[in-house]
Design an enzyme around this catalytic site. Structure first.
Site, PDB file in Angstrom:
ATOM      1  N   CYS A  45     -17.892  -9.541   3.190  1.00 35.34           N
ATOM      2  CA  CYS A  45     -18.835 -10.624   2.988  1.00 35.34           C
ATOM      3  C   CYS A  45     -18.067 -11.939   2.986  1.00 35.34           C
ATOM      4  O   CYS A  45     -17.161 -12.133   2.187  1.00 35.34           O
ATOM      5  CB  CYS A  45     -19.565 -10.432   1.668  1.00 35.34           C
ATOM      6  SG  CYS A  45     -21.064 -11.369   1.618  1.00 35.34           S
ATOM      7  N   GLN A  87       0.817  -1.230   0.000  1.00 33.98           N
ATOM      8  CA  GLN A  87       0.000   0.000   0.000  1.00 33.98           C
ATOM      9  C   GLN A  87       0.843   1.270   0.000  1.00 33.98           C
ATOM     10  O   GLN A  87       0.324   2.342  -0.323  1.00 33.98           O
ATOM     11  CB  GLN A  87      -0.938   0.023   1.218  1.00 33.98           C
ATOM     12  CG  GLN A  87      -2.077  -0.970   1.152  1.00 33.98           C
ATOM     13  CD  GLN A  87      -3.134  -0.645   0.090  1.00 33.98           C
ATOM     14  OE1 GLN A  87      -3.188   0.465  -0.446  1.00 33.98           O
ATOM     15  NE2 GLN A  87      -3.970  -1.613  -0.231  1.00 33.98           N
TER      16      GLN A  87
HETATM   17  N1  PLP Z   1      -0.843  -6.549   1.215  1.00 34.77           N
HETATM   18  C1  PLP Z   1      -1.621  -5.483   1.368  1.00 34.77           C
HETATM   19  C2  PLP Z   1      -1.338  -4.506   2.469  1.00 34.77           C
HETATM   20  C3  PLP Z   1      -2.708  -5.270   0.517  1.00 34.77           C
HETATM   21  O1  PLP Z   1      -3.504  -4.204   0.686  1.00 34.77           O
HETATM   22  C4  PLP Z   1      -2.954  -6.219  -0.508  1.00 34.77           C
HETATM   23  C5  PLP Z   1      -4.120  -6.061  -1.405  1.00 34.77           C
HETATM   24  O2  PLP Z   1      -5.125  -5.489  -1.062  1.00 34.77           O
HETATM   25  C6  PLP Z   1      -2.088  -7.308  -0.635  1.00 34.77           C
HETATM   26  C7  PLP Z   1      -1.044  -7.451   0.242  1.00 34.77           C
HETATM   27  C8  PLP Z   1      -2.292  -8.347  -1.680  1.00 34.77           C
HETATM   28  O3  PLP Z   1      -1.831  -7.900  -2.945  1.00 34.77           O
HETATM   29  P1  PLP Z   1      -2.303  -8.649  -4.261  1.00 34.77           P
HETATM   30  O4  PLP Z   1      -3.711  -8.258  -4.499  1.00 34.77           O
HETATM   31  O5  PLP Z   1      -1.370  -8.157  -5.343  1.00 34.77           O
HETATM   32  O6  PLP Z   1      -2.136 -10.104  -4.030  1.00 34.77           O
END
Ligand code: PLP
Length: 385
Positions: free
Chosen positions: A333, A179
């Site tokens: 959900c 993020q």
């Molecule tokens: N780590 C964090 C903090 C995330 O917000 C997300 C996705 O929302 C992920 C990992 C997972 O990433 P990906 O969707 O590329 O697998």
């Protein structure tokens, strides 16, 4: 009306990223492992992408490994290190209770293999204290995994201080930076982390591409690979590379070099405008869960007080969706029922308040008018009793 305020879930692929990817799906379709003419162009773009991404993150190209997503990067760092140390003296892993499931579930899974897991509780804004980590590190601690920015709150952890502690105590440190990349200044070398994960679809690149950074101080042949069956990515990940996706990630990163600061400034202005207007209408009946400092500008997490306002508990995102506005909520959900968010439950505790929460996340194409539309929809839905 169709307003997207869920950029932390995913971002649209930038038009020029899409254009940049196209030739790698058509005329430059070759397999980068092929030695003939058709393999050359794809091989070159994969290596150029590695260089550009490394430069953007302040690290070396050989420290960048392409994966299929942020989840895979987290799994590879954590399981790869743990399985390579199976049966060794170092069998303790520390993480915190508001990590993304890609970290939390992975660490918990390792409990089955004899690893001891410590899950630290963050403070009420989601900060994980470096001092608390320090106190939990023991002689047998192998790894600490703490995210840089929390996906629901935007809270930015002090990963440099955590790195310093881990280095002093000779413990590996992994940080999920999915993020934070592109949303705040981040130089991975300066941060001192040993492993970091990122994902293309959070920065206007395509879905299905991630990066795992492994510091050159870590011997990669001592990290078990997750996907066997090929020697791609310096034998860290079997499987033909997603060339078009990697090209798209390269373009997305090159756009960040010029646009990241204006993206952040845009989100900062929108956040300020939204919070000012929201609090002037609801006063103390609205709680801003995201911290006011050391927080991403693009994530705003709020809760309405369900005891003094009439709030459709658990239904806010659906009610906003009916009005053409996409945000995410304090519930997810799962198996057909609404479950309160685990992250907010850790921070807020009261279930009704958790179910009266939403996460608004802005991005490159968000405008003041979007925030005004959201404000007016909220005033329509959430009223004083
Ligand atoms: N780590 C964090 C903090 C995330 O917000 C997300 C996705 O929302 C992920 C990992 C997972 O990433 P990906 O969707 O590329 O697998």
């Amino acid at each position: 009306m169709n307003i997207y305020l869920d950029y932390a879930a995913t971002t649209p692929v930038d038009e020029s990223v899409f254009e940049y990817m196209k030739p790698y799906l058509t005329e430059r379709f070759g397999n980068p492992s092929s030695v003939h003419y058709h393999g050359k162009n794809p091989k070159v773009i994969v290596e150029e992408a590695r260089e550009e991404i490394a430069f953007f993150l302040g690290v070396k190209p050989k420290e960048i490994f392409f994966t299929g997503c942020g989840t895979e990067s987290n799994n590879t760092a954590i399981k790869g290190l743990a399985f390579a140390n199976l049966g060794e003296r170092k069998n303790h892993i520390i993480t915190d209770s508001i990590e993304h499931p890609a970290v939390l579930e992975t660490v918990q899974y390792l409990g089955k293999f004899g690893f001891y897991i410590t899950v630290i509780k963050p403070d009420k804004f989601g900060f994980v204290s470096p001092d608390v980590i320090d106190t939990y590190i023991a002689d047998n601690t192998l790894l600490v995994s703490v995210m840089h920015a929390n996906n629901e709150l935007g809270t930015l952890n002090d990963i440099k201080s955590i790195s310093e502690i881990c280095r002093r105590k000779k413990v590996y440190f992994h940080s999920d930076t999915v993020q934070s990349v592109g949303k705040t200044e981040l130089n991975l070398k300066d941060s001192g982390v040993h492993f970091a994960s990122l994902s293309a679809h959070k920065i206007y690149g395509p879905k299905g591409v991630g990066v795992l950074y492994i510091s050159e101080e870590v011997e990669v042949d001592k990290i078990d690979k997750l996907i066997h069956g090929g020697s791609q990515e310096r034998n860290m990940r079997g499987g033909t590379e997603n060339v078009a996706g990697i090209a798209g990630l390269r373009k997305a990163v090159s756009i960040l070099k010029s646009d990241m600061n204006s993206d952040i400034e845009n989100s900062r202005i929108l956040k300020e405008h939204f919070i000012k207007n929201l609090t002037s209408h609801y006063g103390e009946n609205v709680i801003i869960n995201s911290p006011s400092v050391n927080s991403l500008d693009n994530i705003i997490n709020i809760s309405f007080n369900p005891y003094s306002l009439s709030v459709p508990e658990g239904m806010l995102p659906l009610m906003l969706d009916l009005r053409g506005i996409s945000v995410s909520g304090g519930s997810a959900c799962s198996s057909g029922s609404l479950k309160p968010s685990k992250v907010l439950t850790e921070i807020i505790k009261d279930e009704r308040t958790v179910l009266s929460s939403i996460r608004i996340s802005t991005g490159r194409y968000s405008k003041i008018e979007d925030m005004d539309a959201l404000l007016s929809a909220l005033k329509d839905i959430v009223k004083k009793i």
